[in-house]
Motif scaffolding. Structure first.
Motif: not given
Length: 391
Positions: A247-264
């Motif tokens: 469930h929702e695995r198609n957008m699991l990567w979105l959370g990682f992308a958000d965290r990486m941009e938060d790091l930026l």
């Protein structure tokens, strides 16, 4: 290549933005970090119920389950708008995103109304009983037993890492019901209310925060569970397992992308070495967004790409960990400052909580474990993408 959304997606986004602008909870409330725990503050229950009633909780579902039959791309912009505001649709994310979704997918209409709808409306909360001391990544090795006795199952065994179990009203629990069957074929799934006799829940702290009692050990001693709480068919639990994790695995990567941009946003390089690390982070974050967009477009066309999603999960979790390590090294001793202080180099986590760089780095290890370890992702990539032999 189309880098924009069609009109129907933008209209959907516009309607959701108008809803958010008119209904967002107070900013002081939203900074509280949602954990998997079911101890949900009253305002968050009200917020989740408001989303449900207006079709914005899980927009991909039909209205009776808090949605509006949205397309995958519409669901994507829904997630984007939530992440841009750093807000959450639920403080019981496993209950909403995995457990209620599993009951909707595999349960009977009566089970959907009895369990899924109250979870979605934040009337009850749920936790996921999967991992065991000897069955983590290899979930099919689970040993918790359920034996049929009349109109009940008698459950004995132990779960661990069960986030939020000490506060949850019900556990979606994976049990072995046929010990003689091949290990993937003898598993069933039970919804177990936590107030039944014989259940003991022991919360324990994480390495990141001794005050964060989210993880649990759960012990079952002759717990009698009504047979009507069986989700799906007997001994067909592996199919529920793959559906639950899917469930929702198609957008699991979105959370990682958000965290990486938060790091930026928070990582400010001061030396040449720092700048090189920062450039690596920029490239990794950009690559993750682009690869994620490709996977999303493929899924929107109906194509399933398990190996491609494993690439995204592996890249997102490990690149974020490397970037946090770089940032921690760059800040030196100041990066060890406890998040409750106001000293320099205390960054803001994606969830709005102040956290030291050390705190953020340690938390990245969960990303390389939860949802399938990096080792599991590499195996999937090797076998399904690179067509390498198993041995």
């Amino acid at each position: 290549m189309q880098l924009t959304f069609d009109a129907d997606v933008e209209d959907f986004r516009r309607e959701f933005v108008e809803f958010l602008d008119a209904n967002l909870p107070a900013e002081a409330d939203m900074v509280e970090r949602p954990r998997s725990t079911a101890a949900i503050p009253p305002w968050a229950r009200q917020w989740q119920r408001l989303l449900f009633d207006n079709g914005w909780l899980l927009p991909g579902y039909p209205p009776e389950f808090g949605g509006r039959n949205a397309t995958l791309l519409q669901q994507y912009v829904h997630q984007l708008e939530l992440s841009r505001r750093r807000i959450y649709h639920s403080f019981n994310p496993q209950g909403v995103g995995i457990i209620a979704a599993s009951v909707i997918s595999f349960g009977t209409p009566e089970q959907q109304q009895r369990w899924a709808v109250p979870i979605l409306r934040a009337e009850i909360t749920a936790a996921l009983g999967m991992s065991e001391p000897s069955a983590g990544s290899d979930l099919a090795s689970l040993r918790t037993r359920a034996v049929r006795d009349g109109d009940h199952f008698v459950v004995n065994g132990q779960k661990v890492w069960t986030s939020g179990a000490h506060d949850a009203d019900v556990l979606l629990t994976f049990v072995r019901t046929d010990p003689d069957a091949p290990k993937h074929r003898g598993i069933s799934v039970l919804l177990i209310p936590t107030d039944l006799p014989g259940i003991e829940r022991r919360p324990f702290a994480s390495a990141c925060d001794p005050a964060d009692l989210d993880f649990n050990e759960v012990f079952f001693a002759d717990v009698r569970v009504p047979a009507e709480n069986l989700i799906g068919e007997l001994n067909d639990g592996w199919r529920v397992t793959t559906g639950s994790l899917g469930h929702e695995r198609n957008m699991l990567w979105l959370g990682f992308a958000d965290r990486m941009e938060d790091l930026l946003a928070d990582f400010h390089p001061t030396t040449t070495v720092d700048r090189d690390s920062y450039a690596t982070l920029v490239m990794d974050a950009t690559a993750l967004r682009l690869l994620g967009s490709v996977a999303l477009a493929r899924a929107a066309r109906g194509a399933e790409d398990v190996a491609g999603l494993s690439v995204l999960k592996l890249l997102g979790s490990e690149a974020g960990q490397v970037a946090s390590d770089y940032a921690l090294a760059a800040t030196g001793e100041a990066g060890l400052v406890h998040p409750t202080t106001t000293a320099p180099y205390v960054a803001m986590n994606l969830d709005g909580h102040a956290g030291s760089w050390f705190d953020r780095y340690v938390r990245t290890f969960a990303g390389t474990i939860a949802g399938g370890t990096s080792e599991i992702q590499r195996n999937i990539i090797a076998q399904r993408l690179l067509d390498l032999p198993r041995n």
